[in-house]
Design an enzyme around this catalytic site. Structure first.
Site, PDB file in Angstrom:
ATOM      1  N   ARG A  98       0.752  -1.140  -0.044  1.00  0.00           N
ATOM      2  CA  ARG A  98       0.112   0.041  -0.288  1.00  0.00           C
ATOM      3  C   ARG A  98       0.878   1.400  -0.106  1.00  0.00           C
ATOM      4  NH1 ARG A  98      -5.158  -1.252   4.449  1.00  0.00           N
ATOM      5  NH2 ARG A  98      -5.216  -3.204   3.584  1.00  0.00           N
ATOM      6  N   GLU A 169     -11.079  -1.361  -5.208  1.00  0.00           N
ATOM      7  CA  GLU A 169     -11.488  -0.443  -4.177  1.00  0.00           C
ATOM      8  C   GLU A 169     -10.707   0.896  -3.920  1.00  0.00           C
ATOM      9  OE1 GLU A 169     -11.073  -1.638  -0.115  1.00  0.00           O
ATOM     10  OE2 GLU A 169     -12.966  -0.457   0.632  1.00  0.00           O
TER      11      GLU A 169
HETATM   12  C1  LIG Z   1     -10.191  -1.855   6.638  1.00  0.00           C
HETATM   13  C2  LIG Z   1      -9.733  -2.205   8.164  1.00  0.00           C
HETATM   14  C3  LIG Z   1     -10.390  -3.653   8.208  1.00  0.00           C
HETATM   15  O1  LIG Z   1      -9.676  -4.755   7.365  1.00  0.00           O
HETATM   16  C4  LIG Z   1      -9.396  -5.784   8.150  1.00  0.00           C
HETATM   17  N1  LIG Z   1      -8.190  -6.409   7.589  1.00  0.00           N
HETATM   18  C5  LIG Z   1      -6.909  -5.714   7.123  1.00  0.00           C
HETATM   19  N2  LIG Z   1      -6.157  -6.753   6.830  1.00  0.00           N
HETATM   20  C6  LIG Z   1      -6.869  -7.800   6.828  1.00  0.00           C
HETATM   21  C7  LIG Z   1      -6.641  -9.259   6.264  1.00  0.00           C
HETATM   22  N3  LIG Z   1      -5.162  -9.696   5.900  1.00  0.00           N
HETATM   23  N4  LIG Z   1      -7.430 -10.437   6.675  1.00  0.00           N
HETATM   24  C8  LIG Z   1      -8.900  -9.941   6.935  1.00  0.00           C
HETATM   25  N5  LIG Z   1      -9.158  -8.655   7.459  1.00  0.00           N
HETATM   26  C9  LIG Z   1      -8.107  -7.755   7.403  1.00  0.00           C
HETATM   27  C10 LIG Z   1      -9.120  -5.403   9.594  1.00  0.00           C
HETATM   28  O2  LIG Z   1      -9.436  -6.526  10.547  1.00  0.00           O
HETATM   29  C11 LIG Z   1     -10.294  -4.212   9.738  1.00  0.00           C
HETATM   30  O3  LIG Z   1     -11.373  -4.728  10.103  1.00  0.00           O
END
Ligand SMILES: CC[C@H]1O[C@@H](n2cnc3c(N)ncnc32)[C@H](O)[C@@H]1O
Length: 481
Positions: A98, A169
């Site tokens: 990112r 997105e």
């Molecule tokens: C926008 C933030 C959200 O994205 C989720 N998130 C970020 N990276 C991952 C990931 N690698 N796997 C599952 N959920 C993820 C995080 O838990 C939060 O709810």
């Protein structure tokens, strides 16, 4: 300011593309014509835009997790494990990618290989490159979207779209203000004009890619009108570059009336502003993000938050709901926890989908309030930009006219301060320099005064702090102990 709200010329795009493709070796293998061929050969069942259009026709709310791990085989196993439990799939991109830190992502891949487990918080698609990303798409049956938080997402877009991902997105505002500290807004908006132009080029060749601005922004007590303005601006910027399939999003705040009014007003305002700008030929859908703020550690309580967000997504009529997991308070979920979040969501979607939230004057009032707020701010954005929405957005943030609470970006004023009222709706505690009409401000003040009276305390900043922790402490409103 060289930024301008206009469709990129092919010359400008091609010149910039040469530079973009050199930023990492995996850019060398990407050919647009090959990407078009690959996309056109995908079955309809893998096309995000088709799934969204069908859900819109049927009035159905689709569910989608977030998910991403470092190594390709593990990422495929993860998505194949989740696929039977959801309608749409993600690939959540890791934090290094990112920030375009591909060398650090490469180290993360090597360390993950050595450790035999993912040591990145997402899928480093740029490092894996075109062929490996295609292996992901080919291993799945359902449409896959790239979910990330990238101010400069140009190379990521080139590789993943050529690889058959059918949704992308983000946006130049929504992936800057909540995700970056010092990236000039003008630069990230320019980068996203490139991304949107790429999607527009696929569209011109008959490949419809879904574009979804990141709705929730900082995900912490963001008033609906604030995230609506950003979503609408990014929708307009995407349409300008030839995108045709737009999903506008909103992060759940927690009050029933306000959340239902938020999705209804988002859809209506999307059409209002898109049509006012002269666009008719587009597909609009909405996405409801389950609570994006602090979660309870207790997994049973976390499931309640997830269930509540699912019911609200269905009752609001959102086209899609982004699903949380019971591991939210601790970090990246296991695949089992991710699946549990999806199963809890599906249960509620199935139990609520046949029910329609009754027409209600309080919802109508909230819809009108949000519309007046959005129209007031958007009028100022257009005025500041002399009709140019990109320039207007940059100047609006500089002037504090657009202001996202609790966002890290230094270009964000951070003067607007929200707080919940006595029923948990997000109201304006301090308006900063946001140009809301006086009677609207008076209404917010009145609603906050009701809470102050009920709590026998003056409206103070402590209320805001209490609200930020409330849900993780198993409440909605941060009442004094
Ligand atoms: C926008 C933030 C959200 O994205 C989720 N998130 C970020 N990276 C991952 C990931 N690698 N796997 C599952 N959920 C993820 C995080 O838990 C939060 O709810």
């Amino acid at each position: 300011m060289k930024l301008k709200s206009e469709k990129m010329t092919m010359e400008a795009f091609q010149a910039e593309r040469e530079e973009v493709m050199r930023t990492w070796p995996t850019g060398q293998g990407v050919d647009f014509e090959d990407g078009v061929r690959y996309q056109l050969a995908l079955p309809e069942s893998k096309r995000f835009s088709s799934a969204l259009a069908k859900a819109e026709r049927e009035g159905k709310t689709l569910c989608q997790p977030r998910a991403g791990v470092a190594l390709v085989d593990e990422h495929i196993k993860l998505l194949q494990f989740l696929e039977p439990s959801c309608d749409l799939l993600p690939s959540t991109i890791d934090a290094y990618t990112r920030l375009n830190h591909y060398e650090k992502a490469a180290e993360g891949v090597a360390r993950s290989l050595a450790a035999g487990t993912s040591l990145l918080n997402g899928f480093p698609a740029v490092n894996h490159g075109l062929a490996e990303c295609r292996r992901v798409v080919e291993a799945l049956k359902k449409p896959v979207q790239v979910r990330h938080g990238t101010p400069d997402a140009r190379l990521l877009g080139e590789i993943t779209l050529a690889a058959g991902f059918t949704a992308y997105e983000g946006g130049g505002i929504s992936y800057n203000i909540p995700y970056a500290k010092k990236v000039p807004l003008e630069r990230s908006i320019r980068h996203w004009q490139y991304c949107d132009r790429l999607v527009g080029l696929y569209e011109e060749r008959g490949v419809r890619i879904n574009r979804e601005p990141f709705g929730p922004l900082s995900g912490t007590l963001v008033p609906p009108f604030v995230s609506h303005c950003v979503a609408i601006i990014e929708g307009l910027l995407a349409l300008e570059q030839g995108c045709k399939c737009i999903t506008l999003g909103y992060g759940q705040a927690g009050n029933i009336v306000q959340d239902i009014a938020a999705i209804r007003s988002l859809r209506e305002l999307g059409h209002e502003f898109f049509r006012a700008a002269g666009y008719e030929d587009y597909a609009l859908s909405t996405v409801f993000h389950q609570w994006m703020g602090g979660f309870p550690e207790n997994e049973a309580m976390a499931f309640s938050v997830i269930a509540w967000g699912s019911a609200m997504a269905a009752l609001s009529g959102a086209t899609k709901v982004i699903v949380k997991t019971p591991h939210e308070a601790s970090g990246i979920p296991t695949k089992e926890a991710n699946k549990q979040g999806l199963d809890a969501t599906t249960q509620l979607l199935n139990m609520v989908r046949e029910q329609v939230f009754p027409a209600s004057p309080v919802v109508d009032l909230e819809v009108e309030l949000i519309k007046r707020e959005v129209r007031a701010v958007m009028a100022k954005v257009f005025e500041l930009g002399n009709g140019d929405v990109a320039v207007g957005a940059v100047r609006a943030f500089e002037a504090g006219v657009l202001d996202v609470p609790f966002a890290p970006a230094t270009c964000n004023a951070g003067k607007l301060m929200p707080v919940r009222d006595n029923e948990g709706a997000v109201r304006i505690f301090e308006v900063g320099r946001v140009p809301l009409p006086d009677d609207v401000l008076a209404y917010h003040k009145e609603k906050i005064a009701e809470r102050a009276k009920a709590e026998n305390r003056a409206p103070v900043f402590q209320m805001v702090v209490d609200d930020i922790y409330a849900i993780s402490k198993s409440k909605l409103i941060g009442r004094p102990r």
